[in-house]
Enzyme design. Structure first.
Site, mmCIF file in Angstrom:
data_model
loop_
_atom_site.group_PDB
_atom_site.id
_atom_site.type_symbol
_atom_site.label_atom_id
_atom_site.label_comp_id
_atom_site.label_asym_id
_atom_site.label_seq_id
_atom_site.Cartn_x
_atom_site.Cartn_y
_atom_site.Cartn_z
ATOM 1 N N CYS A 98 6.007 -55.438 -22.029
ATOM 2 C CA CYS A 98 6.217 -56.893 -21.922
ATOM 3 C C CYS A 98 4.921 -57.689 -21.809
ATOM 4 C CB CYS A 98 7.096 -57.201 -20.715
ATOM 5 S SG CYS A 98 8.773 -56.602 -20.936
ATOM 6 N N LYS B 60 11.569 -67.119 -19.445
ATOM 7 C CA LYS B 60 11.324 -65.668 -19.365
ATOM 8 C C LYS B 60 9.857 -65.367 -19.704
ATOM 9 C CE LYS B 60 11.382 -61.236 -20.088
ATOM 10 N NZ LYS B 60 11.815 -60.103 -19.372
ATOM 11 N N PHE C 118 14.784 -59.996 -15.711
ATOM 12 C CA PHE C 118 13.489 -60.076 -15.034
ATOM 13 C C PHE C 118 13.236 -58.787 -14.249
ATOM 14 C CE2 PHE C 118 15.063 -64.388 -15.638
ATOM 15 C CZ PHE C 118 13.984 -64.995 -16.262
ATOM 16 N N ARG D 71 11.757 -55.072 -13.434
ATOM 17 C CA ARG D 71 10.543 -54.267 -13.643
ATOM 18 C C ARG D 71 10.920 -52.813 -13.775
ATOM 19 N NH1 ARG D 71 8.425 -55.931 -7.976
ATOM 20 N NH2 ARG D 71 10.673 -55.809 -7.804
ATOM 21 N N GLU D 72 10.310 -52.131 -14.728
ATOM 22 C CA GLU D 72 10.529 -50.690 -14.800
ATOM 23 C C GLU D 72 10.074 -50.075 -13.478
ATOM 24 O OE1 GLU D 72 8.991 -48.795 -18.339
ATOM 25 O OE2 GLU D 72 9.660 -50.496 -19.542
ATOM 26 N N GLY E 256 -0.249 -53.035 -18.502
ATOM 27 C CA GLY E 256 0.244 -52.395 -19.718
ATOM 28 C C GLY E 256 1.750 -52.597 -19.793
HETATM 29 C C1 UDX Z 1 7.419 -56.900 -16.392
HETATM 30 C C2 UDX Z 1 7.947 -58.033 -15.506
HETATM 31 O O1 UDX Z 1 7.446 -57.865 -14.179
HETATM 32 C C3 UDX Z 1 9.468 -58.055 -15.502
HETATM 33 O O2 UDX Z 1 9.938 -59.163 -14.751
HETATM 34 C C4 UDX Z 1 9.958 -58.166 -16.936
HETATM 35 O O3 UDX Z 1 11.351 -58.178 -16.993
HETATM 36 C C5 UDX Z 1 9.395 -57.036 -17.782
HETATM 37 O O4 UDX Z 1 7.961 -57.042 -17.697
HETATM 38 P P1 UDX Z 1 7.148 -54.270 -16.175
HETATM 39 O O5 UDX Z 1 6.460 -54.354 -17.496
HETATM 40 O O6 UDX Z 1 8.204 -53.248 -15.967
HETATM 41 O O7 UDX Z 1 7.836 -55.676 -15.812
HETATM 42 O O8 UDX Z 1 6.018 -53.991 -15.084
HETATM 43 P P2 UDX Z 1 5.283 -54.775 -13.902
HETATM 44 O O9 UDX Z 1 5.663 -54.160 -12.617
HETATM 45 O O10 UDX Z 1 5.439 -56.236 -14.003
HETATM 46 O O11 UDX Z 1 3.762 -54.364 -14.193
HETATM 47 C C6 UDX Z 1 3.147 -54.654 -15.437
HETATM 48 C C7 UDX Z 1 1.755 -54.090 -15.482
HETATM 49 O O12 UDX Z 1 0.887 -54.812 -14.622
HETATM 50 C C8 UDX Z 1 1.637 -52.632 -15.057
HETATM 51 O O13 UDX Z 1 0.752 -51.954 -15.929
HETATM 52 C C9 UDX Z 1 1.045 -52.709 -13.662
HETATM 53 O O14 UDX Z 1 0.301 -51.562 -13.334
HETATM 54 C C10 UDX Z 1 0.145 -53.931 -13.799
HETATM 55 N N1 UDX Z 1 -0.145 -54.604 -12.528
HETATM 56 C C11 UDX Z 1 0.877 -55.114 -11.782
HETATM 57 C C12 UDX Z 1 -1.466 -54.768 -12.117
HETATM 58 O O15 UDX Z 1 -2.401 -54.327 -12.803
HETATM 59 N N2 UDX Z 1 -1.721 -55.422 -10.948
HETATM 60 C C13 UDX Z 1 -0.728 -55.942 -10.185
HETATM 61 O O16 UDX Z 1 -1.042 -56.540 -9.139
HETATM 62 C C14 UDX Z 1 0.605 -55.779 -10.600
#
Ligand code: UDX
Length: 479
Positions: A264, A208, A153, A155-156, A261
């Site tokens: 995931c 997940k 879980f 986040r990048e 984006g």
């Molecule tokens: C996600 C999940 O959070 C993580 O638990 C899983 O293991 C993999 O997928 P990640 O893809 O690394 O992680 O990024 P995340 O921080 O979740 O953000 C995803 C996207 O949503 C990004 O493009 C971010 O900019 C966008 N986002 C996030 C929004 O547009 N608004 C928000 O409030 C939060």
């Protein structure tokens, strides 16, 4: 414990480094020869804060080693964790590489070892996992081994922190009759205090997905709410700020903007919606989440066009940020790429800056016609509008007043609601974002003096959409 991690991408490498940090003896296996040689030279081939330092430290301590010899590694390990990619980079799951990896690895796993799938797998694949492993063991004349899922879980951008301090550890059991595999995973995670949840493999896979689908839904909701805020003249920051204090709601994943984006969220929304529909399960919510997310990208381009009089042809747009979020070099399903294509299709030129050079180099190969600047100021100079797409913190530190002076027109569309409207307006910009109204620069003091008390009141008024009708596109004013 001795652990082999197979597949050293974002998930596998963070897992390997995190396990080494906890004192386990970790062997990393990678089939991509280029990636492996980079790792063998001690270099981390991706951008993830803190990862290079951890990897260097644990290579030096001997806790983390990389090898091409998967057979030898897994034969000597208590646990073999698979973290190979399971998507095709487009809209589909791709389990062939995982199956190929199982075929290579499973016959070699120690008889007292266990197999753990760390990759995200489609729920429909889960049922196949145990029979595949069992037949590979049978064919090799070896006894069965426990087969488990252990989804990540992380986040990048904060993956190491998320790994080392998780909210929960989820273990899905595909086959573990004596509980030996679960016991090994309990030992693996013994240094963390988070709840350790054991469930069926399919429950783990769906838990997940469920987490990511919910996060995607929250973001889509925030984007819908932002449009509602714009139509009523409300400000999303105030609205979400108040909502977030309700413990039933919370404030995370409610930031409006160009949408989600990455590898995931977009992929899992689309594939799950499709898989559910194929099973006859209606999923209007997921369909709407995907639609809203796509719409944000075109709405962003629409806002830029509106502020430039409706025609983008011949306009020069400075794009700030390319990666799908800050603190990563990842361009998978990055909103920037769609937005750049849409702008170029309308015959604008797009000059982008991202702090990660590797991302810039890759972006130009994905979006022909995209130009790259070596600094944000370089991208902004001579531009008709700034399009902020990724909220890298350094963009807030730009000298915006100086930048405005270099532009043809100081217009900024903030695709991440990341900058201060007040700061931008006082720097001379016309500013808009999502759910924050449309803002023109403050009137000059001379105007205020001439206008008497009414003018002074306007100067002091908080910057809200209601004070800014002048540049609001007709569609929104009428809507
Ligand atoms: C996600 C999940 O959070 C993580 O638990 C899983 O293991 C993999 O997928 P990640 O893809 O690394 O992680 O990024 P995340 O921080 O979740 O953000 C995803 C996207 O949503 C990004 O493009 C971010 O900019 C966008 N986002 C996030 C929004 O547009 N608004 C928000 O409030 C939060």
């Amino acid at each position: 414990m001795r652990v082999t991690v197979v597949g050293l991408g974002y998930v596998g490498l963070v897992t390997a480094a995190g396990l080494a940090e906890w004192g386990h003896d970790v062997l990393g296996v990678e089939i991509d020869a280029r990636r492996l040689s980079t790792l063998l030279a001690g270099r981390v081939p991706l951008h993830e804060p803190g990862l290079q330092a951890r990897v260097t430290r644990h290579i030096e301590s001997g806790a983390l080693r990389f090898t091409t010899d998967a057979a030898e590694a897994v034969a000597a390990s208590h646990l073999t964790m698979l973290a190979v990619g399971t998507t095709d980079g487009e809209d589909n799951w791709q389990t062939a590489p995982l199956l190929a990896c199982l075929a290579d690895i499973v016959p070699q796993v120690a008889d007292d070892g266990a197999l753990v799938v760390r990759s995200t797998v489609p729920p429909e694949f889960v049922r196949r996992l145990e029979p595949v492993v069992e037949s590979l063991r049978n064919a090799a004349g070896r006894p069965p081994i426990p087969v488990l899922l252990n989804p990540e879980f992380t986040r990048e951008g904060s993956a190491l922190r998320d790994f080392l301090d998780p909210d929960r550890v989820v273990v899905g059991v595909a086959s573990d009759p004596a509980g030996r595999g679960v016991g090994l995973l309990r030992r693996l995670y013994r240094s963390i205090e988070a709840p350790f949840l054991v469930m069926s493999a399919v429950d783990a896979a769906v838990s997940k997905l469920g987490a990511n689908l919910f996060l995607a839904t929250k973001i889509a909701f925030a984007n819908e709410l932002a449009a509602i805020c714009d139509s009523f003249g409300a400000t999303i920051d105030e609205v979400v700020g108040a909502m977030a204090l309700d413990p039933r709601i919370g404030g995370s994943y409610l930031r409006a903007g160009v949408g989600f984006g990455g590898s995931c969220l977009p992929h899992q929304v689309r594939t799950t919606a499709r898989a559910a529909a194929a099973r006859g399960v209606p999923n209007p919510l997921l369909a709407a989440v995907a639609e809203i997310n796509d719409r944000q990208r075109s709405a962003f381009v629409g806002r830029i066009a509106d502020l430039l009089g409706g025609d983008l042809a011949g306009r020069r747009i400075a794009m700030l940020g390319l990666t799908f979020k800050p603190d990563t070099d990842d361009l998978r399903d990055a909103p920037s790429l769609t937005i750049a294509r849409l702008l170029l299709d309308q015959r604008a030129s797009v000059i982008a800056f991202d702090p990660i050079e590797r991302a810039c180099q890759r972006a130009v190969t994905i979006v022909p016609g995209l130009e790259i600047a070596t600094s944000p100021e370089g991208a902004i100079a001579g531009a008709d509008a700034v399009a902020l797409v990724t909220e890298w913190p350094q963009f807030a530190a730009i000298d915006w007043a100086a930048a405005a002076a270099t532009m043809r027109e100081p217009i900024l569309v903030d695709g991440r609601n990341a900058l201060s409207p007040e700061a931008l307006i006082s720097a001379g910009f016309t500013y808009t974002a999502f759910g924050r109204g449309w803002h023109t620069p403050a009137p000059q003091p001379m105007v205020a003096a001439d206008a008497g008390l009414a003018g002074l009141a306007l100067l002091k008024a908080p910057v809200t959409s209601s004070s800014l009708g002048a540049v609001r596109p007709r569609a929104l004013v009428d809507g």
